[in-house]
Design an enzyme around this catalytic site. Structure first.
Site, mmCIF file in Angstrom:
data_model
loop_
_atom_site.group_PDB
_atom_site.id
_atom_site.type_symbol
_atom_site.label_atom_id
_atom_site.label_comp_id
_atom_site.label_asym_id
_atom_site.label_seq_id
_atom_site.Cartn_x
_atom_site.Cartn_y
_atom_site.Cartn_z
ATOM 1 N N TYR A 33 0.828 -1.201 0.000
ATOM 2 C CA TYR A 33 0.000 0.000 0.000
ATOM 3 C C TYR A 33 0.864 1.254 0.000
ATOM 4 O O TYR A 33 2.088 1.186 0.200
ATOM 5 C CB TYR A 33 -0.965 -0.005 1.196
ATOM 6 N N ARG A 52 8.154 4.234 -4.515
ATOM 7 C CA ARG A 52 8.219 3.189 -3.473
ATOM 8 C C ARG A 52 7.220 2.068 -3.746
ATOM 9 O O ARG A 52 7.495 0.899 -3.464
ATOM 10 C CB ARG A 52 8.008 3.766 -2.086
ATOM 11 N N LYS A 151 6.482 -2.265 1.921
ATOM 12 C CA LYS A 151 5.318 -1.658 2.581
ATOM 13 C C LYS A 151 4.095 -2.559 2.422
ATOM 14 O O LYS A 151 3.189 -2.273 1.633
ATOM 15 C CB LYS A 151 5.063 -0.260 2.004
ATOM 16 N N GLU A 183 11.993 2.108 14.390
ATOM 17 C CA GLU A 183 11.117 3.177 13.879
ATOM 18 C C GLU A 183 9.841 3.210 14.699
ATOM 19 O O GLU A 183 9.659 2.393 15.607
ATOM 20 C CB GLU A 183 10.814 2.948 12.391
ATOM 21 N N LEU A 207 11.130 0.817 7.198
ATOM 22 C CA LEU A 207 10.539 1.284 5.953
ATOM 23 C C LEU A 207 11.304 2.529 5.499
ATOM 24 O O LEU A 207 11.634 3.390 6.320
ATOM 25 C CB LEU A 207 9.061 1.633 6.153
HETATM 26 N N1 PMP Z 1 7.775 3.446 8.957
HETATM 27 C C1 PMP Z 1 6.639 2.735 8.967
HETATM 28 C C2 PMP Z 1 6.621 1.414 9.665
HETATM 29 C C3 PMP Z 1 5.480 3.238 8.358
HETATM 30 O O1 PMP Z 1 4.343 2.521 8.363
HETATM 31 C C4 PMP Z 1 5.523 4.520 7.746
HETATM 32 C C5 PMP Z 1 4.301 5.121 7.117
HETATM 33 N N2 PMP Z 1 3.749 4.361 6.144
HETATM 34 C C6 PMP Z 1 6.733 5.223 7.750
HETATM 35 C C7 PMP Z 1 7.840 4.655 8.359
HETATM 36 C C8 PMP Z 1 6.841 6.573 7.112
HETATM 37 O O2 PMP Z 1 6.846 6.486 5.727
HETATM 38 P P1 PMP Z 1 6.322 7.687 4.817
HETATM 39 O O3 PMP Z 1 7.118 8.880 5.202
HETATM 40 O O4 PMP Z 1 6.609 7.253 3.452
HETATM 41 O O5 PMP Z 1 4.867 7.841 5.117
#
Ligand code: PMP
Length: 287
Positions: A33, A52, A151, A183, A207
């Site tokens: 997603y 991504r 993701k 994270e 991620l």
């Molecule tokens: N880490 C994780 C585990 C996430 O789910 C997300 C958000 N989807 C992020 C980091 C941040 O990614 P982004 O800046 O692309 O939203």
């Protein structure tokens, strides 16, 4: 009021949207997603999210069912039809519904990916009370699988961790592995210490946040150094500032970690400035 959503080529009212019970995402979390924010009716960092998406699909050998122009057109039509000024577009691609449950992947020539997109309306997304107050986080053991760089819709543990935070009277959880922060449940974790920003390096442990990448660029432009390395909970608690980044939270201050105030226990100047610069740049380049 009912939303218009997109399912496999059709724009339909949300009550009429249907996906098979044999869909691999429903049975096996076999899908990926993206979430793209909308500010002022425009898409924030659309191309970052599309890149991504391709990376996640490649890692799982799911063919990308649409090209850039089609993806952009769907996003824009949903934003327009649902009257989204501030909010987000959620996109999901799964390996599809082969008609039986089987661990082996179905043949992509006979089983097409399932594509679903919908909007969520979030008035005032960039001007939240949370951004002014800052978040309180707890830390929890990171027990997720080893390909966190993909993701996938396999979000049960992050969801459990979020509930642990809520039960503890906090806003979110930072996950910790071998003593180092990986994270947040749905965001990347950062600290500001000794005039530098620190965030974990990109590999399969985290991620690769699209917002993380944009904030790295903002930091470089403003002459703030960034160290990409793991940090411990103790280092974060002793840091001058801490924050998270994600597509829907942008740059969001963290003011307490496991009950210990970070810095003065209020959002700090580096975080506030980065949030401003990030939002300014993203709005200027929104599609
Ligand atoms: N880490 C994780 C585990 C996430 O789910 C997300 C958000 N989807 C992020 C980091 C941040 O990614 P982004 O800046 O692309 O939203």
């Amino acid at each position: 009021m009912s939303r218009t959503v997109y399912v496999n080529g059709d724009y339909v009212p949300e009550q009429e949207a249907k996906v098979s019970i044999f869909d691999r995402a429903f049975l096996m979390a076999d899908g990926v997603y993206e979430v793209t924010s909308v500010l002022g009716g425009k898409l924030i960092d659309f191309d970052g999210h599309l890149a991504r998406l391709q990376r996640s699909l490649d890692a799982l050998e799911i063919p990308n069912p649409l090209g850039r122009a089609a993806w952009l057109a769907i996003h824009r039509r949903l934003v327009a039809e649902n009257g989204i000024d501030d909010g987000l577009v959620y996109l999901q691609v799964t390996r599809g519904a082969p008609g039986d449950r089987d661990f082996a992947y179905p043949d992509p020539d006979t089983t097409a990916p399932t594509v679903v997109l919908f909007t969520q309306n979030k008035p005032g997304l960039a001007d939240s009370a949370q951004a002014r107050a800052g978040l309180k986080v707890i830390t929890v053991e990171d027990i997720r699988w080893g390909r966190r760089d993909i993701k996938t819709v396999q979000l049960l543990y992050p969801s459990m961790a979020k509930m642990m935070a809520k039960k503890a009277g906090c806003d979110d959880a930072w996950m910790v592995e071998d003593g180092f922060v990986t994270e947040g449940t749905s965001n990347n974790a950062w600290i500001a210490s000794g005039g530098k920003l620190v965030t974990r390096q990109r590999n399969t442990d985290i991620l690769h946040g699209i917002t993380r990448a944009a904030v790295m660029r903002c930091a470089a432009e403003t002459g703030v150094g960034v160290e990409e390395r793991p940090f411990t909970v103790a280092e974060a608690q002793a840091a001058e500032e801490a924050f998270i980044t994600s597509a829907s939270a942008f740059v969001m201050p963290v003011v307490a970690i496991d009950g210990a105030a970070v810095g003065a226990g209020v959002p700090g100047p580096v975080t506030r400035r980065l949030r401003e610069i990030y939002l300014e740049e993203m709005r200027a380049n929104a599609l």
